[in-house]
Design an enzyme around this catalytic site. Structure first.
Site, PDB file in Angstrom:
ATOM      1  N   HIS A  36      15.141  16.310   5.856  1.00  0.00           N
ATOM      2  CA  HIS A  36      16.225  16.355   6.837  1.00  0.00           C
ATOM      3  C   HIS A  36      17.552  16.618   6.129  1.00  0.00           C
ATOM      4  O   HIS A  36      17.854  16.006   5.100  1.00  0.00           O
ATOM      5  CB  HIS A  36      16.285  15.018   7.571  1.00  0.00           C
ATOM      6  CG  HIS A  36      17.247  14.975   8.712  1.00  0.00           C
ATOM      7  ND1 HIS A  36      17.084  15.736   9.855  1.00  0.00           N
ATOM      8  CD2 HIS A  36      18.376  14.244   8.900  1.00  0.00           C
ATOM      9  CE1 HIS A  36      18.077  15.475  10.691  1.00  0.00           C
ATOM     10  NE2 HIS A  36      18.870  14.583  10.142  1.00  0.00           N
ATOM     11  N   SER A  86      21.605  17.589  12.957  1.00  0.00           N
ATOM     12  CA  SER A  86      21.191  16.250  13.348  1.00  0.00           C
ATOM     13  C   SER A  86      21.949  15.800  14.599  1.00  0.00           C
ATOM     14  O   SER A  86      21.846  16.445  15.644  1.00  0.00           O
ATOM     15  CB  SER A  86      21.376  15.284  12.176  1.00  0.00           C
ATOM     16  OG  SER A  86      20.682  14.067  12.392  1.00  0.00           O
ATOM     17  N   GLU A  99      11.165  16.775   7.464  1.00  0.00           N
ATOM     18  CA  GLU A  99      12.383  16.065   7.856  1.00  0.00           C
ATOM     19  C   GLU A  99      12.355  14.585   7.445  1.00  0.00           C
ATOM     20  O   GLU A  99      13.320  14.062   6.892  1.00  0.00           O
ATOM     21  CB  GLU A  99      12.569  16.132   9.381  1.00  0.00           C
ATOM     22  CG  GLU A  99      12.706  17.519   9.976  1.00  0.00           C
ATOM     23  CD  GLU A  99      14.145  17.965  10.132  1.00  0.00           C
ATOM     24  OE1 GLU A  99      15.050  17.292   9.596  1.00  0.00           O
ATOM     25  OE2 GLU A  99      14.357  18.997  10.787  1.00  0.00           O
TER      26      GLU A  99
END
Length: 537
Positions: free
Chosen positions: A453, A244, A366
Site C-alpha cells: 500500500h 488511500s 497492499e
C-alpha cells in the site's frame, strides 16, 4: 495512507529527510538568490516574475485574497502554505470551513504549512497545528495565464486520521508533464468528522455535521476554480486524484452533488467509496462522536462548548489504539446532507455522478504495509486463528477460498486476502459500476517491487519516500507519462507508451504497472467473484 515520517522540511532531495532548519535555510537561499521582491514592481504572471528571477526577482502572483511570493526550484515555481480558509479554531472548531480573509502586502509562500492535528496508529503524531487549512501550488516556471495548463489536484491519504501535504514534493510530476499541481491539508479525525445532533442544530441546514474534512477539500477545490489561472492553469482542465483516504475522497467528490463539477477527470489510487474502506451512515457517525463526548465531557450540559475547550492534540489522539482509523472516523452519508445524500454506491447505480474519465487501481500486495508494525503471519495455525477472529460466521467459507497448505504460504495468502477485501475487489466493483453507466475507466494493478500500500507513490511523485531498496526509473517515467497524459487529454495513452485499453468487465482488462508494462486480464477474478457472491447472498 502515507509512509511515516517526522521530517517537516518542505522540500526533499532524492529521498533524504532534511532537518527543518536546514531546509528553511536552503529555501531562504533560493529566495535570496533571486534578490527578494519589490511590491511596487508587482507582476501577477508566473512566467514574467520567474523569468525575472535571474534579474533579482522571485515569482509573485495575485489571487483573490492577496499577493503571494513563491520560489523557483529547478523548472518549477512553487507557492507553499497558502491559506484557503480561516483557521478552524475557537467557535470555528466543528464548524463548516470559512473562506480565508484577505491580507495586505505580499505574503511569503515558500514553506509548507503544518498538518492538521493527528496522532494515528500507523503514522504517529506528525508535526501539526489546528490552524492547518493551507494548500500548495507547483507550476512550470514559464507558465502564463494564457497557457491554461492542465491542473492536477492531489488529496493525501492517512485513513482520515493522519497525513499532511509536507510529506509530498510534487515538483517531479509537474515537470514531467508540464502541468500545474495542487495539494491541500484538511481536518482529520475528531476535528474533521465529528457528528452530533446538538451541533447540527447550530449549523446551516445545508451543512450538517460529520463531513467537515470533506467540506475543507471542497473549499480548496473552489479555491482552485477561482485562482488557478493566476498560476497558468485552467479551471476547466482539473484532474482530481488521491491515494488511500485521498483516493476515497476523490471518489466521494466524483459522486457528491455539491462538488462533482470541480473536476473533469479522476485518478483513484488504492481506495474507493463503494466498499473496502469504511464509510458511515449518520447514525454510525453520531455513535463514534458520542463516545468522544462521553470520554472528554461526561455529563456536560453543553457538550459542544466543552469539546471546543479541549486540547486539539488530545482530541486527535483519542482512540488511536483501536485501529488504523482510530475509533472509526470516516466520512458519512445522510439524506439531510446535500454533500452526500445517499450512499455512493446508490448514487452511481442511479447514474447520479460525474461520468468523467477515471483511472482506478490497487497494488498487488497492499496489506503488506499494515504488517510493517505488527509483523507477518508466521504459521498456518495462526492464519486459521486470525481468519476465524476476523470473519466469524463466514470464516470457513473464507478459508475454503483462500486455502493455506503450509506455514510458508500463511502470510502471502493473508496479504492476498486482506488486499482483496480492503482494496482490490472494491476497485473492480467501482470499475464495473462506472462502466455500466457509460464512463470511460482505465483499471490498473501496480506490481513493481514489493507493491505494498502506498508504494506506487514513489513512482507517481518520484523517489522521495524511501520505500524501495531498489528503484526502477523506467517505471516512474512511464507512470508519470500516463498520469499527466490523462490529465491533459482524458486518456493515459500516447504513441510512445504501451497501449492501455479501456476497462471491459467481461475480461477485466487492466494495465500491470511495472517494467515491462503489459496488459493483464481477469484481475483476482475468482477471489472477487467470491466476495461479490457473498455480498449478494
Amino acid at each position: 495512507m502515507t509512509h511515516p515520517t517526522t521530517d517537516l522540511g518542505p522540500k526533499r532531495a532524492q529521498g533524504l529527510a532534511l532537518p527543518r532548519w536546514l531546509v528553511m535555510a536552503a529555501a531562504a537561499g533560493v529566495t535570496a538568490a533571486c534578490g527578494g521582491y519589490d511590491e511596487t514592481d508587482f507582476e501577477s504572471d508566473v512566467a514574467s516574475t520567474a523569468q525575472a528571477c535571474s534579474k533579482d526577482r522571485a515569482p509573485v502572483v495575485k489571487i483573490d485574497a492577496g499577493k503571494l511570493k513563491g520560489m523557483i526550484v529547478g523548472e518549477t515555481a512553487e507557492f507553499l502554505g497558502i491559506p484557503y480558509a480561516r483557521p478552524p479554531v475557537g467557535e470555528l472548531r466543528f464548524a463548516p470551513p470559512q473562506p480565508v480573509d484577505r491580507w495586505k502586502g505580499i505574503r511569503d509562500a515558500t514553506a509548507f504549512g503544518l498538518g492538521c492535528p493527528q496522532d494515528s496508529l500507523l503514522l504517529g503524531p506528525l508535526p501539526a497545528d489546528e490552524d492547518c487549512l493551507t494548500l500548495n501550488v507547483f507550476t512550470p516556471r514559464d507558465a502564463k495565464k494564457s497557457d491554461r495548463l492542465p491542473v492536477m489536484v492531489f488529496i493525501h491519504g492517512g485513513a482520515f486520521v493522519g497525513g499532511a501535504t509536507y510529506q509530498y514534493d510534487l515538483q517531479s510530476l509537474s515537470e514531467a508533464g508540464h502541468v500545474v499541481l495542487v495539494s491541500m491539508n484538511y481536518r482529520l479525525g475528531a476535528l474533521g468528522f465529528f457528528s452530533h445532533p446538538a451541533l447540527d442544530a447550530m449549523r446551516p441546514a445545508e451543512s450538517p455535521s460529520g463531513n467537515d474534512g470533506i467540506r475543507d477539500q471542497q473549499l480548496a477545490l473552489d479555491w482552485v476554480r477561482r485562482n488557478i489561472r493566476a498560476f497558468g492553469g485552467s479551471a476547466s482542465k482539473v484532474t482530481l486524484f488521491g491515494e488511500s483516504a485521498g483516493s476515497m475522497s476523490t471518489c466521494l467528490h466524483r459522486v457528491s452533488p455539491t462538488s462533482r463539477n470541480f473536476a473533469r477527470r479522476f485518478i483513484m489510487e488504492s481506495g474507493v467509496c463503494v466498499g473496502g474502506l469504511p464509510l458511515l451512515d449518520k447514525a454510525g457517525a453520531n455513535a463514534v462522536s458520542a463516545a468522544l463526548g462521553e470520554a472528554f465531557c461526561p455529563g456536560a450540559s453543553d457538550v459542544i462548548d466543552c469539546l471546543r475547550g479541549q486540547n486539539a492534540d488530545e482530541l486527535a489522539a483519542w482512540g488511536k489504539e483501536l485501529g488504523i482509523s482510530g475509533p472509526g472516523w470516516a466520512p458519512s452519508y445522510d439524506p439531510d446532507d446535500p454533500l452526500m445524500p445517499a450512499s455512493p454506491a446508490q448514487l452511481i447505480a442511479d447514474g447520479n455522478f460525474n461520468h468523467g474519465p477515471t483511472i482506478v487501481g490497487s497494488n498487488r500486495d497492499e496489506w503488506g504495509l499494515f504488517q510493517m508494525g505488527t509483523g507477518p503471519i508466521q504459521t498456518a495455525a495462526e492464519f486459521e486463528a486470525v481468519v476465524d477472529a476476523q470473519f466469524g460466521p463466514i470464516a470457513a467459507l473464507v478459508k475454503s477460498q483462500y486455502p493455506v497448505s503450509g506455514d510458508a504460504e500463511a502470510n502471502p495468502v493473508y496479504i492476498r486476502l486482506m488486499t482483496d477485501v480492503m482494496f482490490r475487489c472494491s476497485t473492480r466493483t467501482l470499475a464495473r459500476a462506472s462502466t455500466s453507466q457509460g464512463s470511460s475507466v482505465y483499471l490498473y494493478s501496480f506490481e513493481e517491487g514489493m507493491a505494498f500500500h502506498a508504494f506506487e507513490m514513489s513512482y507517481v511523485f518520484g523517489p522521495q519516500f524511501g520505500f524501495e531498496p531498489t528503484y526502477v526509473e523506467s517505471t516512474q517515467t512511464t507512470m508519470q507519462s500516463y498520469w499527466t497524459n490523462f490529465a491533459a487529454s482524458g486518456t493515459p495513452n500516447a504513441p510512445s507508451l504501451p497501449a492501455w485499453p479501456l476497462y471491459d468487465p467481461v475480461g477485466d482488462q487492466h494495465m500491470i504497472l511495472r517494467t515491462p508494462f503489459e496488459v493483464g486480464s481477469g484481475l483476482a477474478q475468482s477471489d472477487c467473484d467470491f466476495w461479490d457472491a457473498l455480498a449478494g447472498s
